[in-house]
Structure formats: structure tokens, C-alpha cells
Design a protein around this motif. Structure first.
Motif, PDB file in Angstrom:
ATOM      1  N   SER B  44     -26.902 -70.349  23.626  1.00  0.00           N
ATOM      2  CA  SER B  44     -27.862 -69.475  22.954  1.00  0.00           C
ATOM      3  C   SER B  44     -27.138 -68.381  22.160  1.00  0.00           C
ATOM      4  CB  SER B  44     -28.794 -68.868  24.009  1.00  0.00           C
ATOM      5  OG  SER B  44     -29.829 -68.157  23.394  1.00  0.00           O
ATOM      6  N   GLN B  45     -26.106 -67.850  22.773  1.00  0.00           N
ATOM      7  CA  GLN B  45     -25.327 -66.793  22.126  1.00  0.00           C
ATOM      8  C   GLN B  45     -24.616 -67.331  20.875  1.00  0.00           C
ATOM      9  OE1 GLN B  45     -22.427 -65.154  24.816  1.00  0.00           O
ATOM     10  NE2 GLN B  45     -21.401 -64.023  23.197  1.00  0.00           N
ATOM     11  N   GLU B  46     -23.997 -68.505  21.029  1.00  0.00           N
ATOM     12  CA  GLU B  46     -23.279 -69.119  19.909  1.00  0.00           C
ATOM     13  C   GLU B  46     -24.197 -69.380  18.728  1.00  0.00           C
ATOM     14  OE1 GLU B  46     -20.096 -70.242  19.110  1.00  0.00           O
ATOM     15  OE2 GLU B  46     -19.524 -68.857  20.718  1.00  0.00           O
ATOM     16  N   LYS B  47     -25.452 -69.679  19.045  1.00  0.00           N
ATOM     17  CA  LYS B  47     -26.390 -70.059  17.991  1.00  0.00           C
ATOM     18  C   LYS B  47     -27.192 -68.870  17.473  1.00  0.00           C
ATOM     19  CE  LYS B  47     -28.337 -74.119  18.333  1.00  0.00           C
ATOM     20  NZ  LYS B  47     -27.534 -74.814  17.304  1.00  0.00           N
ATOM     21  N   ASN B  48     -26.898 -67.697  18.005  1.00  0.00           N
ATOM     22  CA  ASN B  48     -27.630 -66.488  17.594  1.00  0.00           C
ATOM     23  C   ASN B  48     -29.139 -66.663  17.728  1.00  0.00           C
ATOM     24  OD1 ASN B  48     -25.346 -64.936  16.873  1.00  0.00           O
ATOM     25  ND2 ASN B  48     -25.178 -66.169  14.982  1.00  0.00           N
ATOM     26  N   ASP B  49     -29.547 -67.216  18.840  1.00  0.00           N
ATOM     27  CA  ASP B  49     -30.972 -67.424  19.081  1.00  0.00           C
ATOM     28  C   ASP B  49     -31.726 -66.095  19.080  1.00  0.00           C
ATOM     29  OD1 ASP B  49     -30.977 -70.151  19.464  1.00  0.00           O
ATOM     30  OD2 ASP B  49     -30.872 -70.047  21.659  1.00  0.00           O
ATOM     31  N   PRO B  50     -32.981 -66.118  18.621  1.00  0.00           N
ATOM     32  CA  PRO B  50     -33.829 -64.961  18.910  1.00  0.00           C
ATOM     33  C   PRO B  50     -34.047 -64.861  20.426  1.00  0.00           C
ATOM     34  CG  PRO B  50     -35.067 -66.671  17.725  1.00  0.00           C
ATOM     35  CD  PRO B  50     -33.662 -67.140  17.830  1.00  0.00           C
ATOM     36  N   GLU B  51     -34.450 -63.680  20.884  1.00  0.00           N
ATOM     37  CA  GLU B  51     -34.554 -63.449  22.321  1.00  0.00           C
ATOM     38  C   GLU B  51     -35.535 -64.416  22.987  1.00  0.00           C
ATOM     39  OE1 GLU B  51     -32.806 -61.983  24.305  1.00  0.00           O
ATOM     40  OE2 GLU B  51     -33.967 -61.560  26.104  1.00  0.00           O
ATOM     41  N   TRP B  52     -36.661 -64.698  22.297  1.00  0.00           N
ATOM     42  CA  TRP B  52     -37.643 -65.591  22.933  1.00  0.00           C
ATOM     43  C   TRP B  52     -37.048 -66.969  23.190  1.00  0.00           C
ATOM     44  CZ3 TRP B  52     -39.369 -70.255  21.041  1.00  0.00           C
ATOM     45  CH2 TRP B  52     -39.195 -70.525  19.693  1.00  0.00           C
ATOM     46  N   MET B  53     -36.161 -67.396  22.290  1.00  0.00           N
ATOM     47  CA  MET B  53     -35.564 -68.716  22.469  1.00  0.00           C
ATOM     48  C   MET B  53     -34.554 -68.706  23.631  1.00  0.00           C
ATOM     49  SD  MET B  53     -35.423 -71.863  21.769  1.00  0.00           S
ATOM     50  CE  MET B  53     -36.310 -72.148  20.237  1.00  0.00           C
ATOM     51  N   ARG B  54     -33.824 -67.596  23.762  1.00  0.00           N
ATOM     52  CA  ARG B  54     -32.879 -67.506  24.889  1.00  0.00           C
ATOM     53  C   ARG B  54     -33.636 -67.628  26.218  1.00  0.00           C
ATOM     54  NH1 ARG B  54     -30.623 -64.079  28.508  1.00  0.00           N
ATOM     55  NH2 ARG B  54     -32.065 -62.393  28.010  1.00  0.00           N
ATOM     56  N   LEU B  55     -34.768 -66.901  26.299  1.00  0.00           N
ATOM     57  CA  LEU B  55     -35.563 -66.950  27.536  1.00  0.00           C
ATOM     58  C   LEU B  55     -36.179 -68.333  27.736  1.00  0.00           C
ATOM     59  CD1 LEU B  55     -37.264 -63.444  27.224  1.00  0.00           C
ATOM     60  CD2 LEU B  55     -35.356 -64.089  28.733  1.00  0.00           C
ATOM     61  N   PHE B  56     -36.590 -68.921  26.619  1.00  0.00           N
ATOM     62  CA  PHE B  56     -37.177 -70.273  26.671  1.00  0.00           C
ATOM     63  C   PHE B  56     -36.170 -71.266  27.255  1.00  0.00           C
ATOM     64  CE2 PHE B  56     -38.144 -74.451  25.012  1.00  0.00           C
ATOM     65  CZ  PHE B  56     -39.527 -74.531  25.030  1.00  0.00           C
ATOM     66  N   ARG B  57     -34.934 -71.164  26.772  1.00  0.00           N
ATOM     67  CA  ARG B  57     -33.893 -72.074  27.251  1.00  0.00           C
ATOM     68  C   ARG B  57     -33.665 -71.917  28.762  1.00  0.00           C
ATOM     69  NH1 ARG B  57     -30.506 -74.313  23.303  1.00  0.00           N
ATOM     70  NH2 ARG B  57     -30.680 -73.422  21.225  1.00  0.00           N
ATOM     71  N   LEU B  58     -33.597 -70.676  29.194  1.00  0.00           N
ATOM     72  CA  LEU B  58     -33.298 -70.452  30.616  1.00  0.00           C
ATOM     73  C   LEU B  58     -34.457 -70.930  31.501  1.00  0.00           C
ATOM     74  CD1 LEU B  58     -31.541 -66.995  30.287  1.00  0.00           C
ATOM     75  CD2 LEU B  58     -30.489 -69.162  30.976  1.00  0.00           C
ATOM     76  N   LYS B  59     -35.685 -70.745  30.996  1.00  0.00           N
ATOM     77  CA  LYS B  59     -36.835 -71.220  31.766  1.00  0.00           C
ATOM     78  C   LYS B  59     -36.837 -72.754  31.820  1.00  0.00           C
ATOM     79  CE  LYS B  59     -41.622 -70.270  32.611  1.00  0.00           C
ATOM     80  NZ  LYS B  59     -42.907 -70.285  32.032  1.00  0.00           N
ATOM     81  N   ALA B  60     -36.482 -73.378  30.690  1.00  0.00           N
ATOM     82  CA  ALA B  60     -36.419 -74.846  30.654  1.00  0.00           C
ATOM     83  C   ALA B  60     -35.356 -75.354  31.636  1.00  0.00           C
ATOM     84  CB  ALA B  60     -36.112 -75.319  29.236  1.00  0.00           C
ATOM     85  N   LEU B  61     -34.273 -74.599  31.750  1.00  0.00           N
ATOM     86  CA  LEU B  61     -33.217 -74.992  32.692  1.00  0.00           C
ATOM     87  C   LEU B  61     -33.752 -74.993  34.131  1.00  0.00           C
ATOM     88  CD1 LEU B  61     -30.214 -75.680  33.215  1.00  0.00           C
ATOM     89  CD2 LEU B  61     -29.815 -73.225  33.491  1.00  0.00           C
ATOM     90  N   GLU B  62     -34.545 -73.956  34.443  1.00  0.00           N
ATOM     91  CA  GLU B  62     -35.167 -73.911  35.788  1.00  0.00           C
ATOM     92  C   GLU B  62     -36.044 -75.144  35.989  1.00  0.00           C
ATOM     93  OE1 GLU B  62     -37.432 -70.392  36.637  1.00  0.00           O
ATOM     94  OE2 GLU B  62     -35.837 -69.113  35.852  1.00  0.00           O
TER      95      GLU B  62
END
Lengths: 362, 472
Positions: B44-62
Motif C-alpha cells: 500500500s505504501q509503495e503504491k501511494n494508496d489513499p487511506e481508504w484503500m490501505r484500510l480496505f487492504r488490511l480488512k481484506a487480509l483479515e
């Protein structure tokens, strides 16, 4: 009983709900004491011999209902009917199982050994009704080379009872097993057949019809396993679904390696009478052999308007025409019945259920 | 008469090598193998995601960790997510001119014919190499219609950011299944297309996905919105060289077809035979809209692929035309799903599958007609061809009909090549091998004619290639 029954031979998406029967088809195992395995004592036509013990090669034949169910009946049957035939038996063996408040449950184990070139017809009829009535059967058939076994299962139960009918057969070279099934009643009706065509040129046909109505749940699991060369299977199911009834049909042709030049067909035709009825169908073809032909086809829908128009143009009222078209669904099954009285009884039963449906729509 | 053996050798030596050429792995960044919240955060950091996308990714991981593997379908035993590198950034940014793309990447796409196809017959091209899109372009006249065709990363932060956020993984939520959740956590690359109301893109857009790194995963996201009355033909192609370690493709395609719009989505999947292809594709179709899927599955070791169409608006329709060719070491489980949820909706599914050399081909489908879908029609036709007795071909369709005013038809056939047809062709001078190849080509013809021309040619080449040595 929490174990699954009528398991689809190869699973698919769980959310489609067809991998096994719904929980309402579970057996009432805990409420029933262990059965006494009383041998069947009524009339047996000439040419059929009773046997005390079923040969182990027959007792281990699996059914379409699955090993959980099979083991339960093998251990807990109330009645047993083990027979042996080695001739052409002209008269059908008719066995009537009556469910009523004084006898609300039955668990019957049938075992049939058809010797080389013998012919036999067995008619199993389920009747009556009781609160939480439960009719269970397990039929195991060994059809030796050249034999012919016709198994007719007629289920005419009332709306409070449930039924489970399991069939397993091993069909040897040139032998034929024919299953004829009519399911008209019961709150829950589950049927599971597993026919193994082990011999060359062995044959299997299934002719089945059902009328789902009220809140009935019907669950079928029919499988033909082709192992022998040039074996053939033909499974045809025709049905009507009305009111809030629900039905699942699993029909599987399984061609195993070595079943060269075998042919299998599964066909289904469903007439839907009400928007509240639900039909699920899973017609599988499993193929591990190159030299085979497998085919399945299904058609589902309402009355054919052209047929209705034609019948009405010949003087029938729309209701008469529809009744005629519904009854026609049962004809492939009724035509195979050996007895005119039985045919009439089933037609009258259909009439009564249609009357009820028309007088209590939805 | 043509020298058939020579022709096949030619195909074998040239065409397969196109896909199997490996570039030296020369990434500018890649994460460690495995799947942890640190890895997902780093992507997420490498891709400069917006914050909502960072949270989306982490929730998807769960969700991924909580979701079990499917109990159905081919075995996934050879896939260990701990061995998969989920993000590999090639040594280049996205370019809009091929001459700016590094030579080794450009040469790969040249060999695959992408720039040539772009010049001749495409309205736009996106090219992804490992985890990132390296090239994207759209013809000026198409852009002038208001058509947007860009990479997902640009779309996520550009003028269409809100539109992307509104639609991203709404059709395929991470809770849908384990690999949708995985996609939600580590997705990278892919294309965003928006076709405004009434616009008609007469020539296709194409995205091509190339996975070069061994042991890597590709998780591109394709989001297409075809607005009211618009038309688009989108082509997707994919390939990878073969490695001795498992590669994973868990892409996601979400298609929104507006009122009276039409979208044709064509795919030729030719992943290498060490690939686990666990892709999810879904379309929702509004009133009077049409989705057309054309799908050819030739590659992969294991495939789970069932494009789903949700016929949400009345009179909406779908067509699915697909072919699967499973050879040695392949277990391809493919098919389609349809949900009829509005009146007078229509679906047609036509598939063909071919199995040989121990390959396993499974057709799997689900047709659901809800109580609201009165007047709907559905037909399914699948045909399977077995070329030997060490292969398998299974057909597993399900229909769930919850409405009486419907017209549903289903038919399936399985069989072998007719001996009499081979005999006839041999009597006309063909070798047995050539006769078989011709019959298989004829079997596939109804599907081939639905493909874009260059893909039909590629499919025919692949069939010829797969038929090499099919006798004895």
C-alpha cells in the motif's frame, strides 16, 4: 441424525444448496428404538425363495442415499425381506407399507438376489399418514448375468409423514435393472439410487415422476456408474411442482475408465405451476473414458401455451386441459405398472391432490 | 498436400517459445514471499494508496485469514501462499510511448504482437508486466468521445477517484471467497475504463498481462463502467513463461453495464502450466443492457474461472461463449454463473471443452432465477470431447429456479471423435493425426468465430500445437 444424505458425487458451490439434502430431510434417528429385523411373512409369489441371511456381497452394495443412511438401516431395520430368484417369476411381489398413528414408523431392508437369466418385478407401496410418520427403506439388488429386475416404488403418503427410499444395485453382464418411481405425498420425500453397471452390456433405466405440492420437500439423488463395456443407462424424471413445494434432483452419469462404448442419458422435465415453487437440478456427467457417449437434458417451465390452446380447441376447459397435461407427466411411469388397479389408484390419488391444489391455491 | 508434421514442428518451435521466453528478473522493488499485514502495508505504501484503500487492504487480509479454501474444485495442494511473492515492481514507470518502455519489456510485448495489434486493430492498449502497468494508451478520437482508459493506480487518485471508490470490489466483495479476499489485500495494476452515455467504441480496447517473475503472483484489477446506451469491446490477454515453482494469478474483473448498454469482454488465457489461475469476473447489467463473454482457456496448471452475470435490470441479457483445452498436467475448472433477478432477462451459455494427455476439464455452471425474474429465459449447452482414456471431462451444472414463468433449457454432451469421421478424412488423403486435428478444429470453430481475428488465429495455433503427437 446429523449426517448428510443424498450427497452429490462431486461437490459444487455450497451456496447452491445441492451438495447434500437439506436438514429437513435428516432422519429421526434418536426418537426411534433399534428395530427387531422381523422377516417379511406375507404372501410371496411362486418362484421366489425367502433367504434368512443376505449374502455379504449384496449387503455391502451401496445406495444413492449414502453410507450414513445405509449403515443406519442395516443396523436398525424393523423388517427384512431377503429373496432369491432363479426363474422367470410372472407375478410381481407386492409389498405394502402402511403408516398410521398406531404404527408411525417403518424401517425396511430389502435384499434381492436375481440369479442368471431370472426375471422379477417387485412393487413397494407406501401409504397412510401419521404425525411425524417416517417410512424408511433400503433396497439392495444383485442382478446376475442376463437377469431382469424391475423395482417399482410408489409413495402415496399423507402430508404429515416423511419417507426415505434408498436403492443400490450391482448389475452384471447382460442384466438389466429398471427402477420405476412415483412420489406423490409426504412432507419430505428423499430417494437415492446408485446403480453400478459392472458387467458388459448391463443396462439400467429409471422412470420417475413426482407431484410436489403444499410445502413438500423432495430430494432425489440418482447415479448410474458405468464400469462394464457397452453398458447403458437411461434416467428420465418428469415432475410437477406446485404451491410452496421444493425439489432437488441430482442425476449423475459416471463413466469409469474401461467402460468403452457405453452410453448414458439423463433427462428431466419439470412443470412449474406456481411462482412460489422452487426447483433445483444438478445433472452431472463424470467421464474418465474416451469411448463413451453421455448426454443430459433438462427443460423447465410452465404449461406449453400451444398445447393448451390445442386441447381447448378440442373441447376441453382450460382446467381439464391442464389436468390432462399434468397427468400425462405420470404416463411413462404408469405405463410400466403391472396392475391396472394400482394404475387407477395412483391416478385417483393424483386427482385428489390436484383437487386439493385447485381448492387451496398457493 | 501440406507437410503437416513440418507445420506442427514450426508451431511447436515458434509459438510456444513466444510464451516461454523468460526475461531476467530485474525488479526495482519486490516484497518478501508470504502474506502478512506488514507486506500488505508495504504494498500500500509503495503504491501511494489513499487511506481508504490501505484500510480496505488490511480488512481484506483479515477476511482472507478467516475464509476457508473451497471444498469443491481442483486440488490447491501445490499452492502455498508463503512461497508467493505478491508484489514485484518492474524497473520502469508507466509509459504512453513504447519507445520509452525498457527494451527487455518492450521486446517481450513485441514478440506477443501487442504493439503491432495496437497499430492495426485496437483503440487502446494497456500492458502490465508483473505487478505494474508499464504502458497505457488510447487513440485520440476515442478519448475525444469522453472514453477513459487508464491504469487503476492513476484512476484511484485522478479525476475518477470517487467513481472508482464507489465501484471498487462492490461486485466482488472480499468476503465472496478466499481468493477475492487475497485480491483485495494485495491487488496491483489492471485497467479502468469508463465509456460515457451513448458513446460507442467501435474498435476494441485491449489489456495484456504478462507475469515474468518465478514464484510471483499477479493480482490486477479491471474495472469497466459502460454507461447508458454505450458500447465497448474489451479484450484481455495473459501469458507467462513456465517455471518449476508455482505462480499465482488472482485477478478480479468488475463490469458495470448500464441501461441499454452493451459490453463484449473477450479473454484468451494462456498462462504457463505452473500457474494457479484463481480469477474472479463479474458483471452487473441494468435494464436492456447486454454482457457478452467470450473466453478461451488454454493455459494454467489449475484454473477456477466462472464469469458471473447479474441480470439486474428487466430485459437485460447475457451470452457466454467459451472453450477450454486441458492437456497434460492441467486441471481446468471453468464455466459461468448467471443470476436472473429481474423480469424478462435472458441468458445463453455455449461451451466446448477438450481433454487430452491426462488433462482434466470440468464445466461448472450455476443458473439462478429469482422470484422477481418472471418471463426469463435461459439456455445452456456444453459439449465435451475426450481425446484419450487417461484424461477426464466432467460436467457439473446446477439450476435453481424460483419462478414459474420461465423457459429453461439445458443440454450437455460428452463423447469422442467419431471413428467414421476419421476414416472418411483419411480416405481423402489426410493422415490420422491431421484428420484428428481438423475435427478438433471444427469442434472449436463455433467458439473461434466469436473471437477477435488475431485471437482466433492464436487459438487455432494453440489447438494445432496441443494436437502434436496426439496419436500413439
Amino acid at each position: 441424525m446429523n449426517e448428510k444424505i443424498n450427497i452429490l458425487p462431486v461437490p459444487t458451490w455450497n451456496r447452491m444448496g445441492v451438495n447434500w439434502a437439506e436438514t429437513r430431510a435428516e432422519l429421526p434417528k434418536k426418537s426411534l428404538p433399534k428395530g427387531k429385523k422381523t422377516p417379511y411373512a406375507n404372501f410371496i409369489p411362486q418362484g421366489i425363495q425367502r433367504i434368512e441371511e443376505l449374502p455379504s456381497e449384496v449387503a455391502k452394495i451401496s445406495t444413492g442415499m449414502g453410507s450414513n443412511y445405509d449403515d443406519y438401516i442395516l443396523d436398525n431395520a424393523d423388517k427384512t425381506c431377503f429373496i432369491h430368484v432363479n426363474t422367470d417369476v410372472k407375478e410381481p411381489l407386492v409389498i405394502i407399507e402402511q403408516i398410521d398413528p398406531s404404527s408411525p414408523a417403518s424401517r425396511t431392508h430389502f435384499g434381492i438376489v436375481a440369479e442368471r437369466d431370472s426375471h422379477l418385478t417387485i412393487v413397494q407401496i407406501l401409504k397412510g399418514d401419521a404425525i411425524d410418520g417416517a417410512a424408511m427403506s433400503l433396497t439392495q439388488i444383485l442382478a446376475k448375468p442376463g437377469s431382469f429386475v424391475r423395482l417399482i416404488q410408489i409413495q402415496l403418503l399423507g402430508a404429515q409423514s416423511r419417507s426415505w427410499e434408498a436403492v443400490g444395485a450391482r448389475v452384471e453382464g447382460g442384466a438389466k435393472v429398471e427402477v420405476v418411481r412415483a412420489v406423490l405425498g409426504g412432507r419430505v420425500a428423499a430417494c437415492g439410487s446408485l446403480i453400478e453397471l459392472v458387467g458388459p452390456k448391463s443396462e439400467y433405466t429409471l422412470s420417475a415422476a413426482y407431484f410436489g405440492h403444499e410445502a413438500q420437500y423432495l430430494d432425489f439423488n440418482d447415479t448410474a456408474v458405468h464400469l462394464g463395456t457397452e453398458s447403458t443407462s437411461d434416467m428420465y424424471t418428469s415432475g410437477v411442482l406446485a404451491d410452496k413445494s421444493s425439489k432437488i434432483l441430482r442425476g449423475t452419469i459416471d463413466f469409469r475408465s474401461g467402460a468403452v462404448r457405453s452410453v448414458g442419458h439423463v433427462n428431466e422435465n419439470v412443470l412449474l405451476l406456481d411462482p412460489t415453487a422452487r426447483n433445483r437440478t444438478a445433472p452431472l456427467i463424470l467421464c474418465g473414458e474416451e469411448q463413451v457417449e453421455g448426454q443430459h437434458a433438462a427443460t423447465l417451465g410452465r404449461f406449453d401455451e400451444k398445447q393448451l390452446y390445442y386441447l381447448c380447441s378440442r373441447g376441453l376447459t382450460p382446467i381439464q386441459a391442464k389436468r390432462l397435461m399434468i397427468e400425462a407427466r405420470f404416463m411413462p411411469v404408469l405405463d410400466l405398472l403391472p396392475d391396472e388397479d394400482l394404475r387407477r389408484e395412483i391416478l385417483e390419488d393424483i386427482e385428489r391432490r390436484l383437487d386439493h391444489h385447485e381448492n387451496n391455491p398457493g | 498436400m501440406k507437410d503437416f508434421n513440418h507445420e506442427k514442428t514450426h508451431v511447436s518451435e515458434v509459438d510456444r517459445s513466444i510464451y516461454d521466453i523468460k526475461d531476467k528478473v530485474d525488479s526495482s522493488f519486490e516484497v518478501n514471499s508470504g502474506l502478512t499485514s506488514d507486506i500488505v502495508s508495504r504494498i500500500s505504501q509503495e503504491k501511494n494508496d489513499p487511506e481508504w484503500m490501505r484500510l480496505f487492504r488490511l480488512k481484506a487480509l483479515e477476511t482472507y485469514h478467516k475464509t476457508p479454501l473451497p471444498i469443491w474444485g481442483p486440488s490447491l495442494d501445490g499452492l502455498n501462499i508463503e512461497d508467493i511473492v505478491t508484489y514485484v515492481r518492474p524497473k520502469t514507470d508507466m509509459r504512453t510511448n513504447w519507445s520509452d518502455v525498457p527494451d527487455y519489456i518492450k521486446n517481450t510485448f513485441e514478440r506477443l504482437g501487442i504493439p503491432d495489434a495496437e497499430r492495426k486493430s485496437l483503440a487502446g492498449v494497456g500492458a502490465q508486466y508483473d505487478s505494474e502497468v508499464v504502458y497505457h494508451s488510447i487513440r485520440e478520437e476515442v478519448a475525444a468521445q469522453g472514453v477513459v482508459y487508464t491504469d487503476m493506480e492513476s484512476a484511484l487518485t485522478g479525476p475518477y477517484a470517487e467513481m472508482v471508490r464507489k465501484h471498487f470490489m462492490k461486485l466482488v466483495p472480499p468476503s465472496d471467497h478466499k481468493f477475492a479476499a487475497l485480491h483485495g489485500a494485495v491487488w496491483s495494476g489492471g485497467s479502468f475504463v469508463y465509456v460515457p452515455p451513448g458513446a460507442s467504441v467501435e474498435i476494441p480496447l485491449q489489456s495484456y498481462f504478462r507475469l515474468n517473475a518465478p514464484g510471483a503472483g499477479q493480482f490486477e484489477h479491471t474495472l469497466i463502467i459502460v454507461d447508458e446506451g454505450a458500447y465497448l469491446h474489451f479484450i484481455e490477454g495473459c501469458s507467462a513463461p513456465k517455471y518449476n515453482v508455482a505462480n499465482l494469478h488472482a485477478g478480479c474483473v468488475e463490469l458495470y453495464v448500464g441501461k441499454n448498454a452493451r459490453l463484449r469482454y473477450s479473454t484468451i488465457e494462456n498462462w504457463s502450466k505452473n500457474m494457479f489461475n484463481l480469477n474472479t469476473k463479474r458483471a452487473v447489467v441494468e435494464e436492456g443492457g447486454t454482457i457478452e463473454w467470450v473466453s478461451g482457456s488454454f493455459g494454467s496448471h489449475i484454473s477456477y474461472l466462472y464469469p458471473m452475470s447479474i441480470l439486474k435490470g428487466k430485459n437485460s441479457r447475457m451470452e457466454f461463449t467459451g472453450i477450454t483445452f486441458a492437456g497434460e498436467g492441467q486441471n481446468l475448472d471453468t464455466g459461468a454463473k448467471v443470476l436472473h433477478s429481474a423480469p424478462n432477462t435472458t441468458s445463453h451459455i455455449t461451451t466446448k471443452s477438450i481433454s487430452r494427455d491426462g488433462g482434466v476439464s470440468t464445466f461448472r455452471s450455476a443458473i439462478t432465477v429469482t422470484p422477481q425474474a418472471s418471463g426469463s429465459k435461459s439456455s445452456v449447452s456444453c459439449e465435451s470431447l475426450m481425446l484419450d482414456s487417461i484424461s477426464r471431462s466432467d460436467t457439473i451444472p446446477v439450476m435453481d429456479i424460483q419462478c414459474d414463468e420461465v423457459d429453461i433449457g439445458h443440454e450437455a454432451k460428452i463423447g469422442r471423435i467419431s471413428e467414421s469421421a476419421i476414416f472418411y478424412l483419411m480416405s481423402r488423403g489426410l493422415s490420422e493425426e491431421n484428420a484428428r486435428a481438423m475435427i478438433v478444429g471444427g469442434f472449436a470453430e463455433p467458439i473461434a468465430k466469436e473471437l477477435p481475428l488475431e485471437y482466433a488465429v492464436e487459438m487455432n495455433n494453440l489447438i494445432h500445437l496441443e494436437m502434436v503427437g496426439s496419436i500413439g
